[in-house]
Design a protein around this motif. Structure first.
Motif, PDB file in Angstrom:
ATOM      1  N   THR A 189       0.848  -1.186   0.000  1.00  0.00           N
ATOM      2  CA  THR A 189       0.000   0.000   0.000  1.00  0.00           C
ATOM      3  C   THR A 189       0.889   1.243   0.000  1.00  0.00           C
ATOM      4  N   GLY A 190       0.273   2.399   0.148  1.00  0.00           N
ATOM      5  CA  GLY A 190       1.052   3.624   0.270  1.00  0.00           C
ATOM      6  C   GLY A 190       1.572   4.114  -1.069  1.00  0.00           C
ATOM      7  N   THR A 191       2.762   4.729  -1.034  1.00  0.00           N
ATOM      8  CA  THR A 191       3.338   5.385  -2.198  1.00  0.00           C
ATOM      9  C   THR A 191       4.575   4.646  -2.687  1.00  0.00           C
ATOM     10  N   ASP A 192       4.590   4.310  -3.977  1.00  0.00           N
ATOM     11  CA  ASP A 192       5.753   3.700  -4.628  1.00  0.00           C
ATOM     12  C   ASP A 192       6.241   2.435  -3.923  1.00  0.00           C
ATOM     13  N   SER A 193       5.331   1.598  -3.499  1.00  0.00           N
ATOM     14  CA  SER A 193       5.704   0.317  -2.891  1.00  0.00           C
ATOM     15  C   SER A 193       6.144  -0.663  -3.968  1.00  0.00           C
ATOM     16  N   SER A 194       6.950  -1.652  -3.572  1.00  0.00           N
ATOM     17  CA  SER A 194       7.456  -2.595  -4.571  1.00  0.00           C
ATOM     18  C   SER A 194       7.860  -3.915  -3.936  1.00  0.00           C
ATOM     19  N   LEU A 195       7.807  -4.949  -4.761  1.00  0.00           N
ATOM     20  CA  LEU A 195       8.345  -6.260  -4.421  1.00  0.00           C
ATOM     21  C   LEU A 195       9.172  -6.704  -5.617  1.00  0.00           C
ATOM     22  N   THR A 196      10.470  -6.964  -5.377  1.00  0.00           N
ATOM     23  CA  THR A 196      11.359  -7.411  -6.445  1.00  0.00           C
ATOM     24  C   THR A 196      11.880  -8.794  -6.074  1.00  0.00           C
ATOM     25  N   GLY A 197      11.376  -9.804  -6.763  1.00  0.00           N
ATOM     26  CA  GLY A 197      11.749 -11.178  -6.452  1.00  0.00           C
ATOM     27  C   GLY A 197      10.654 -12.132  -6.881  1.00  0.00           C
ATOM     28  N   GLN A 198      10.981 -13.424  -6.903  1.00  0.00           N
ATOM     29  CA  GLN A 198      10.005 -14.445  -7.254  1.00  0.00           C
ATOM     30  C   GLN A 198       9.152 -14.782  -6.030  1.00  0.00           C
ATOM     31  N   VAL A 199       7.918 -15.227  -6.286  1.00  0.00           N
ATOM     32  CA  VAL A 199       6.999 -15.591  -5.208  1.00  0.00           C
ATOM     33  C   VAL A 199       6.562 -17.032  -5.411  1.00  0.00           C
ATOM     34  N   TYR A 200       6.714 -17.861  -4.365  1.00  0.00           N
ATOM     35  CA  TYR A 200       6.422 -19.290  -4.467  1.00  0.00           C
ATOM     36  C   TYR A 200       5.436 -19.724  -3.382  1.00  0.00           C
ATOM     37  N   ALA A 201       4.512 -20.597  -3.742  1.00  0.00           N
ATOM     38  CA  ALA A 201       3.674 -21.306  -2.769  1.00  0.00           C
ATOM     39  C   ALA A 201       3.739 -22.778  -3.140  1.00  0.00           C
ATOM     40  N   LYS A 202       4.260 -23.608  -2.245  1.00  0.00           N
ATOM     41  CA  LYS A 202       4.519 -25.006  -2.580  1.00  0.00           C
ATOM     42  C   LYS A 202       3.902 -25.946  -1.551  1.00  0.00           C
ATOM     43  N   ASP A 203       3.547 -27.132  -2.040  1.00  0.00           N
ATOM     44  CA  ASP A 203       3.156 -28.248  -1.175  1.00  0.00           C
ATOM     45  C   ASP A 203       2.025 -27.901  -0.207  1.00  0.00           C
TER      46      ASP A 203
END
Length: 339
Positions: A189-203
């Protein structure tokens, strides 16, 4: 009467404490919560919840900084049904430059040895009204979050910005969630937020990524998402956001990507098919939903008072919402009745 931020946060904290207290009542703990330690810069180091049951470790203040020292995670949820609450009024920073993920629920380096002492369930809650920075700057395939429930009968929950009050959330590094009973919620949320990377959900793990920046701002996710294994679930809700990457589903997993507002999704360069249909078209006054399983992908576009369009794409054992690997095929269905 609408509840204040302080009231909501109090209720969340009280609920977490009540859950931890219930565990403690059912399983008396003999180990105390470890004392917090700091380094020469004043940052907390190697925060844990102890090895007992139903324990709560709280780290609060104006500007909360946590990092690792030696071969350890910066923050490790340990024990059974324990809780770690992180609340920095002005900011929270949890960082490492290491093969050890800054945030985890087991000891040991997953790349070099078999981890020991996975936590059995528990809660990690990270909150702030200011900036939340979660980062592993080691690069490569290293994680910023690595949680893997050690007991499917005891829920494991990680929440980043659960109150959605953060002025900015910046995450650098991969996010890995694994095993039944593991649930993660991340709110950009907010201003100019970011996520840089792969996202995994396993098993059997589940992860929800809500990307909803402040009006007039944007939020960016750079990296693909993958669900792998029966009952693994990934849900991405993007409003006025930019998603740079595809979202895949393998072997019984399900991925759902919903774009609203002016959100744009761009598939990886090596993709074709869906990228031409979905990634190159900004959403207008409509909602676009992509749901993928291990056998097919379906896209539904809902425009006000018009029609529903669906796109089905097939890839051998691999499907992606927002971009299909080269050689894939897709079919657009335009003859459906208006909703």
């Amino acid at each position: 009467m609408p509840q204040s931020k302080e009231g909501k946060r109090y209720l969340r904290s009280a609920l977490a404490l009540a859950v931890a207290g219930a565990f403690a009542a059912m399983h008396p703990a003999w180990a105390d919560v470890p004392e917090l330690e700091t380094n020469s810069d004043g940052a907390y180091i190697n925060v844990t919840a102890g090895t007992g049951t139903g324990e709560t470790q709280s780290v609060t203040g104006d500007a909360v900084s946590i990092t690792n020292s030696g071969n350890a995670h910066a923050l490790t949820l340990t024990g059974t049904g324990n809780t770690i609450l992180i609340d920095g009024t002005e900011s929270v920073s949890i960082t490492a430059n290491s093969q050890y993920a800054p945030i985890s629920n087991f000891s040991g380096n997953p790349w070099a040895e078999t981890p020991s002492s996975y936590s059995a369930g528990g809660t990690i809650d990270i909150e702030s009204d200011g900036t939340i920075t979660l980062s592993n700057t080691a690069g490569g395939n290293n994680q910023v979050i690595d949680i893997e429930n050690g007991d499917s009968d005891t829920p494991l929950k990680l929440t980043v910005n659960g109150e959605k009050t953060a002025a900015q959330v910046v995450m650098t590094g991969n996010v890995l969630t694994q095993n039944e009973g593991t649930n993660t919620e991340i709110n950009l949320t907010g201003t100019d937020s970011s996520l840089t990377g792969q996202v995994y959900a396993k098993d059997g793990a589940a992860i929800t990524l809500n990307v909803d920046p402040k009006t007039g701002s944007t939020a960016t996710v750079t990296g693909s998402g993958l669900v792998d294994g029966t009952d693994s679930v990934m849900t991405v809700n993007a409003n006025n956001a930019v998603l740079n990457g595809g979202y895949y589903a393998l072997d019984g997993g399900t991925t759902t990507v919903t774009l609203t507002g002016n959100s744009v999704q761009t598939a990886p360069e090596k993709t074709s098919g869906f990228s031409a249909v979905h990634g190159s078209l900004p959403t207008r006054e409509e909602e676009s939903i992509f749901t993928c399983t291990s056998s097919s992908c379906v896209r539904v576009v809902i425009s006000p008072a018009t029609e529903i369009k669906a796109v089905i794409g097939s890839i051998t054992e691999k499907n992606v919402a927002g971009g299909a690997m080269s050689g894939s095929s897709f079919t657009e269905i335009t003859s459906l009745e208006p909703r």
